[in-house]
Design an enzyme around this catalytic site. Structure first.
Site, mmCIF file in Angstrom:
data_model
loop_
_atom_site.group_PDB
_atom_site.id
_atom_site.type_symbol
_atom_site.label_atom_id
_atom_site.label_comp_id
_atom_site.label_asym_id
_atom_site.label_seq_id
_atom_site.Cartn_x
_atom_site.Cartn_y
_atom_site.Cartn_z
ATOM 1 N N GLY A 14 43.947 43.935 42.004
ATOM 2 C CA GLY A 14 44.441 42.735 42.497
ATOM 3 C C GLY A 14 45.720 42.163 42.261
ATOM 4 C CE1 TYR A 137 37.598 32.171 42.644
ATOM 5 C CE2 TYR A 137 38.714 29.963 42.093
ATOM 6 C CZ TYR A 137 38.668 31.474 42.240
ATOM 7 O OH TYR A 137 39.625 32.145 41.493
ATOM 8 C CG ASN A 166 48.590 27.161 42.564
ATOM 9 O OD1 ASN A 166 47.443 27.305 42.662
ATOM 10 N ND2 ASN A 166 49.219 26.034 42.690
ATOM 11 N NE ARG A 188 52.537 29.359 57.519
ATOM 12 C CZ ARG A 188 53.021 28.307 57.727
ATOM 13 N NH1 ARG A 188 53.463 27.923 59.192
ATOM 14 N NH2 ARG A 188 53.053 27.323 57.006
ATOM 15 C CG ASP A 270 49.563 15.589 51.656
ATOM 16 O OD1 ASP A 270 49.918 16.578 52.400
ATOM 17 O OD2 ASP A 270 50.171 14.343 51.349
HETATM 18 N N1 NAP Z 1 46.032 34.163 42.140
HETATM 19 C C1 NAP Z 1 45.892 32.896 41.480
HETATM 20 O O1 NAP Z 1 46.798 32.026 41.780
HETATM 21 C C2 NAP Z 1 44.973 32.641 40.455
HETATM 22 C C3 NAP Z 1 45.206 31.528 39.934
HETATM 23 C C4 NAP Z 1 44.245 31.246 38.828
HETATM 24 C C5 NAP Z 1 43.286 32.040 38.182
HETATM 25 N N2 NAP Z 1 43.203 33.366 38.935
HETATM 26 C C6 NAP Z 1 42.071 34.343 38.676
HETATM 27 O O2 NAP Z 1 42.594 35.399 38.477
HETATM 28 C C7 NAP Z 1 41.649 36.326 38.856
HETATM 29 C C8 NAP Z 1 42.209 37.600 39.651
HETATM 30 O O3 NAP Z 1 42.818 36.928 40.828
HETATM 31 P P1 NAP Z 1 43.635 37.363 41.746
HETATM 32 O O4 NAP Z 1 44.607 36.416 42.581
HETATM 33 O O5 NAP Z 1 44.229 38.753 41.143
HETATM 34 O O6 NAP Z 1 42.826 38.021 43.008
HETATM 35 P P2 NAP Z 1 42.886 39.266 43.973
HETATM 36 O O7 NAP Z 1 44.253 39.852 44.396
HETATM 37 O O8 NAP Z 1 42.020 38.937 45.075
HETATM 38 O O9 NAP Z 1 41.993 40.583 43.095
HETATM 39 C C9 NAP Z 1 40.744 40.539 42.984
HETATM 40 C C10 NAP Z 1 40.340 42.002 42.352
HETATM 41 O O10 NAP Z 1 38.831 41.881 42.129
HETATM 42 C C11 NAP Z 1 38.449 43.005 42.577
HETATM 43 N N3 NAP Z 1 36.952 42.676 43.274
HETATM 44 C C12 NAP Z 1 36.323 41.899 43.872
HETATM 45 N N4 NAP Z 1 35.089 42.059 44.285
HETATM 46 C C13 NAP Z 1 34.794 43.313 43.422
HETATM 47 C C14 NAP Z 1 33.652 44.044 43.416
HETATM 48 N N5 NAP Z 1 32.661 43.663 43.897
HETATM 49 N N6 NAP Z 1 33.806 45.240 42.595
HETATM 50 C C15 NAP Z 1 34.726 45.503 41.879
HETATM 51 N N7 NAP Z 1 36.140 44.917 42.014
HETATM 52 C C16 NAP Z 1 35.993 43.860 42.758
HETATM 53 C C17 NAP Z 1 39.275 43.330 43.791
HETATM 54 O O11 NAP Z 1 39.110 44.631 44.140
HETATM 55 P P3 NAP Z 1 39.491 44.949 45.785
HETATM 56 O O12 NAP Z 1 40.895 45.408 45.740
HETATM 57 O O13 NAP Z 1 38.757 46.040 46.303
HETATM 58 O O14 NAP Z 1 38.998 43.844 46.747
HETATM 59 C C18 NAP Z 1 40.806 42.935 43.161
HETATM 60 O O15 NAP Z 1 41.154 44.257 42.479
HETATM 61 C C19 NAP Z 1 40.447 35.752 39.351
HETATM 62 O O16 NAP Z 1 39.631 35.661 38.296
HETATM 63 C C20 NAP Z 1 41.068 34.447 39.657
HETATM 64 O O17 NAP Z 1 40.267 33.343 39.596
HETATM 65 C C21 NAP Z 1 44.017 33.622 40.123
#
Ligand code: NAP
Length: 308
Positions: A14, A137, A166, A188, A270
C-alpha cells in the site's frame, strides 16, 4: 530496533506500507518481511497465527487496512468496520502471543470527534461523536488504538500507535472512488489539461483547511518512534501545517500546468472546516517531517506520469 532483527510490515503493497518497507531497508534493516495479500490474507486468523509462528518477527508495523475515500466509506461501512477490526485483531493478538517485542499500529486522524477543537490534541480522542461518513472506519481504528494500549498496560509490551494526518505519495490511489484528495485532484487536473477543458470543478467552497504529509516522512517517523518511543500514549504525526482546498488546487494547477479556470461547486458539502493535528508531542521527541508540500506533490506527479 536492531538492524538484523526480523521486522514484519503488513500492508507493504500500500501507499504507507510500501514507504515504510523502502525506508527501513534504506536505513539498513536487513530482514524486513512484507507479505502481500496473496501470500498472507490478514482476514484469515489461522494463516496469520501460522505465519507468526513460522517467521517469529521481533517487531511489527501494522499498515494494512481497508482504506478509502468518502464514497467508499459510505458505500461499504459494514466491510470497513468488519475487515479493519478483524485484521488488526488477528495481527495484534498473534504478535502478542508470539512474543513480538514492539509493535506500531497505524491509526488515523479521522478518529477525532467531528467537532474537535483545532488543532487536535491527543487527549481529545473520544470526547465527542466522529464524522458520520467515516464512522465505521473510525470506530475500528479507535478499537485498534485501544487494543494496543490495553496490551501494553496489561502485559507491559510496548504496542504503540501513531495517528497520521492525510498522507500522499507515490503508490496512491489515483482512481476516483478510492482516491484521496491529492491523487484525485492530480489525476483529474491532468485529464482536464490533456482534454483542454476550460474549467476544473472542485467540490465545496474551497475554504476547508487540510493537513498533508508525504508517505516517506510518515515512514521516517514510524522508524523513529519504533526506536525511541516507549510511552503508552498514542502520538499524532503530521506536518503541523494546513492549507485550504482552494490553495491546494491552485498549487496542483501550477504543478500540472493546467491553464483552465478553477470553479467551486458550492452546492456540494465541505466536510469538516479544519482538520489539523497538534504535533508538539512528537516534535518534543526531536522529530519533524522534511518534504515540503510543493516538492512532495511534484514528486508524486512525476511518479504518476511515469507509472500511470
Ligand atoms: N493514506 C492516508 O492518508 C492515511 C492517513 C492516516 C492513516 N493512514 C493509515 O495508514 C494505513 C495504510 O493506509 P494506506 O493509505 O497505505 O492504504 P492502502 O494504500 O490502501 O494500503 C492498504 C494495504 O493493506 C493491505 N490489505 C488490505 N486488506 C488486506 C488483507 N485482507 N490481507 C492482507 N493485506 C491487506 C492492502 O493490500 P492490497 O494491495 O492487496 O489491497 C494494502 O497493502 C492504514 O491503517 C490507514 O488507516 C493512512
Amino acid at each position: 530496533m536492531e538492524r538484523d532483527a526480523t521486522i514484519l510490515v503488513t500492508g507493504g503493497t500500500g501507499l504507507v506500507g510500501s514507504a515504510i518497507v523502502r525506508i527501513l531497508r534504506a536505513k539498513g534493516y536487513s530482514n524486513v518481511l512484507a507479505p502481500a495479500r496473496g501470500m498472507l490474507d490478514l482476514m484469515n486468523v489461522q494463516a496469520v497465527r501460522e505465519y507468526f509462528a513460522a517467521q517469529r518477527p521481533a517487531y511489527a508495523v501494522l499498515a494494512a487496512a481497508r482504506v478509502g475515500g468518502i464514497a467508499a466509506n459510505m458505500a461499504h461501512p459494514a466491510e470497513f468496520l468488519h475487515q479493519n477490526i478483524v485484521m488488526q485483531e488477528n495481527v495484534m493478538w498473534a504478535a502478542h502471543q508470539q512474543g513480538v517485542r514492539k509493535l506500531m499500529f497505524l491509526g488515523s486522524n479521522c478518529i477525532y470527534p467531528r467537532e474537535c477543537p483545532q488543532p487536535m490534541r491527543e487527549e481529545y480522542i473520544m470526547t465527542g461523536p466522529v464524522e458520520p461518513t467515516n464512522e465505521a472506519y473510525a470506530i475500528a481504528k479507535i478499537a485498534g488504538v485501544k487494543l494496543a494500549e490495553k496490551i501494553y498496560e496489561q502485559y507491559g509490551t510496548p504496542f504503540i500507535s501513531c495517528l497520521p494526518c492525510n498522507i500522499y505519495g507515490d503508490r496512491d490511489h489515483f482512481e476516483t472512488e478510492r482516491g484521496h484528495v491529492i491523487p484525485g485532484m492530480l489525476r483529474r487536473m491532468h485529464d482536464a489539461k490533456r482534454s483542454g477543458a476550460p474549467e476544473f470543478v472542485i467540490w465545496g467552497t474551497g475554504t476547508p483547511r487540510r493537513e498533508f504529509m508525504h508517505a516517506d516522512d510518515l515512514a521516517e517517523g514510524v522508524e523513529f518512534l519504533m526506536r525511541v518511543y516507549t510511552e503508552n500514549r498514542f502520538v499524532n504525526i503530521g506536518s503541523g501545517e494546513d492549507i485550504t482546498v482552494g490553495e491546494l488546487a491552485a498549487l496542483i494547477k501550477e504543478i500540472v500546468g493546467y491553464k483552465g479556470k478553477l470553479v467551486f461547486d458550492t452546492s456540494k458539502p465541505d466536510g469538516m472546516p479544519r482538520k489539523l493535528l497538534e504535533v508538539s508531542r512528537i516534535r518534543a521527541l526531536g522529530w519533524a517531517p522534511r518534504v515540503s508540500l510543493r516538492d512532495g506533490i511534484e514528486r508524486v506527479y512525476r511518479w504518476f506520469l511515469e507509472n500511470q
